[in-house]
Write a protein that holds these residues in place. Sequence first.
Motif, PDB file in Angstrom:
ATOM      1  N   GLU A 224       0.783  -1.267   0.138  1.00 33.45           N
ATOM      2  CA  GLU A 224      -0.085  -0.183   0.126  1.00 33.45           C
ATOM      3  C   GLU A 224       0.844   1.282  -0.041  1.00 33.45           C
ATOM      4  O   GLU A 224       2.154   1.150   0.688  1.00 33.45           O
ATOM      5  N   GLU A 225       0.464   2.301  -0.714  1.00 35.25           N
ATOM      6  CA  GLU A 225       0.996   3.684  -0.847  1.00 35.25           C
ATOM      7  C   GLU A 225       2.229   3.404  -1.569  1.00 35.25           C
ATOM      8  O   GLU A 225       3.173   4.395  -1.614  1.00 35.25           O
ATOM      9  N   ILE A 226       2.653   2.430  -2.249  1.00 35.60           N
ATOM     10  CA  ILE A 226       3.682   2.226  -2.984  1.00 35.60           C
ATOM     11  C   ILE A 226       3.288   2.050  -4.321  1.00 35.60           C
ATOM     12  O   ILE A 226       3.964   2.920  -5.476  1.00 35.60           O
ATOM     13  N   TYR A 227       2.306   1.468  -4.805  1.00 39.46           N
ATOM     14  CA  TYR A 227       1.938   1.175  -6.097  1.00 39.46           C
ATOM     15  C   TYR A 227       0.444   0.877  -6.164  1.00 39.46           C
ATOM     16  O   TYR A 227      -0.273  -0.175  -5.353  1.00 39.46           O
ATOM     17  N   GLU A 228      -0.116   1.784  -6.797  1.00 41.23           N
ATOM     18  CA  GLU A 228      -1.732   1.586  -7.482  1.00 41.23           C
ATOM     19  C   GLU A 228      -1.845   0.944  -8.764  1.00 41.23           C
ATOM     20  O   GLU A 228      -1.222   1.503  -9.694  1.00 41.23           O
ATOM     21  N   ILE A 229      -1.900  -0.457  -8.883  1.00 41.20           N
ATOM     22  CA  ILE A 229      -2.001  -1.113 -10.042  1.00 41.20           C
ATOM     23  C   ILE A 229      -3.130  -0.487 -10.935  1.00 41.20           C
ATOM     24  O   ILE A 229      -4.352  -0.566 -10.784  1.00 41.20           O
ATOM     25  N   PRO A 230      -2.735   0.107 -12.257  1.00 43.55           N
ATOM     26  CA  PRO A 230      -3.836   0.321 -13.327  1.00 43.55           C
ATOM     27  C   PRO A 230      -3.945  -0.917 -14.091  1.00 43.55           C
ATOM     28  O   PRO A 230      -2.970  -1.293 -14.799  1.00 43.55           O
TER      29      PRO A 230
END
Length: 346
Positions: A224-230
């Motif tokens: 979390e707060e590292i990468y939001e996958i699109p």
Amino acid sequence: MTTTRASAGISHSWALGGLLLFGVLGAAAAYAWHARSAARLDGMQEPLVIAANTEYVGTCPITIANERGYFREEGISATVQQYNSGKASLQAALDGKADLATTADIPVMLAAMSDIPVAVIATFFKTEHDHGIVGRRDRGIGTPASLKGKRIGVTIGTSGHFVLDAFLNRQRLSAADVSLLNLRPDQFAGAMARGEIDAVAGWEPFLGKLLADLGENGVVFYGEEIYEIPYNLAGRREYVERHPALMKKALRAVAKGVQFCRAEPEAARTIMGRVLKVDTEAWKANWPSYRFKLALDQGLILALEDESRWAMANKLVPARATPNYLNYIYLDALISVAPTAVGVIH
């Protein structure tokens, strides 16, 4: 009086006959309309092969669109091929084994950095809570910092690899401080069980399966707060541009799938569990954090640019100028289907 009654009887018979004839003609017309519709659905459908990481929760809209007939309603005869990563799915499309693919942004970036003409037609899923690292406590892994010196299984060139690097950076570590083993996701469990690796960097459902196998010996660190996958629908640009009407039809079907996954989570999980033969119960707690929505936004381009710099720094690709990622986004279909969902500056 007799004549009057006879005339009335004749008039009544004619009226009744007229009603019956009208009913027959109406039924015939309805049958003909349904027959034409069925013929249109069965005989005039356009084929579309989609390569998808089917065990990944983000593919819910694709699975639902296929199972509930949304593709068929749009005149598409869809075939969904099963792969275990977005990287493999996109490669299938680039190799001509599929028409479109479900994929995260990292494989798109790597293709663009090699001047491979790929085109994203829409993002349909985002989340922060599905990437992370699972480690073995008996190998001394109890905190993120304790990953130093450990052997970590990862699929190089995927979002799992990107998250691992970002995670290590937060611990003031680098890839040089660990030993990376390039494994396919389906190889993670075996390598962990044989003791060939101490940890795995990846995504769900593989993280959950590994953690269940390890029991109390397992520990997980989420990104979390590292990468939001699109998570995207993409294909070869030449194919996408050659089939503009089909791209619009496909997005209309996916839009229905998106709505169903968002509004009917229990039913969506049940369908996915039945089709994929996987336990979807683990998804239930995190479902509120899953964002099913059609979009093409500026954030995707910014992410691709950041990932390009990461790829060059890690020597995954030769150093070069960052591509103009607007050339790797196909806007026309989504502009037609859902114009307000397009936030890309163009």
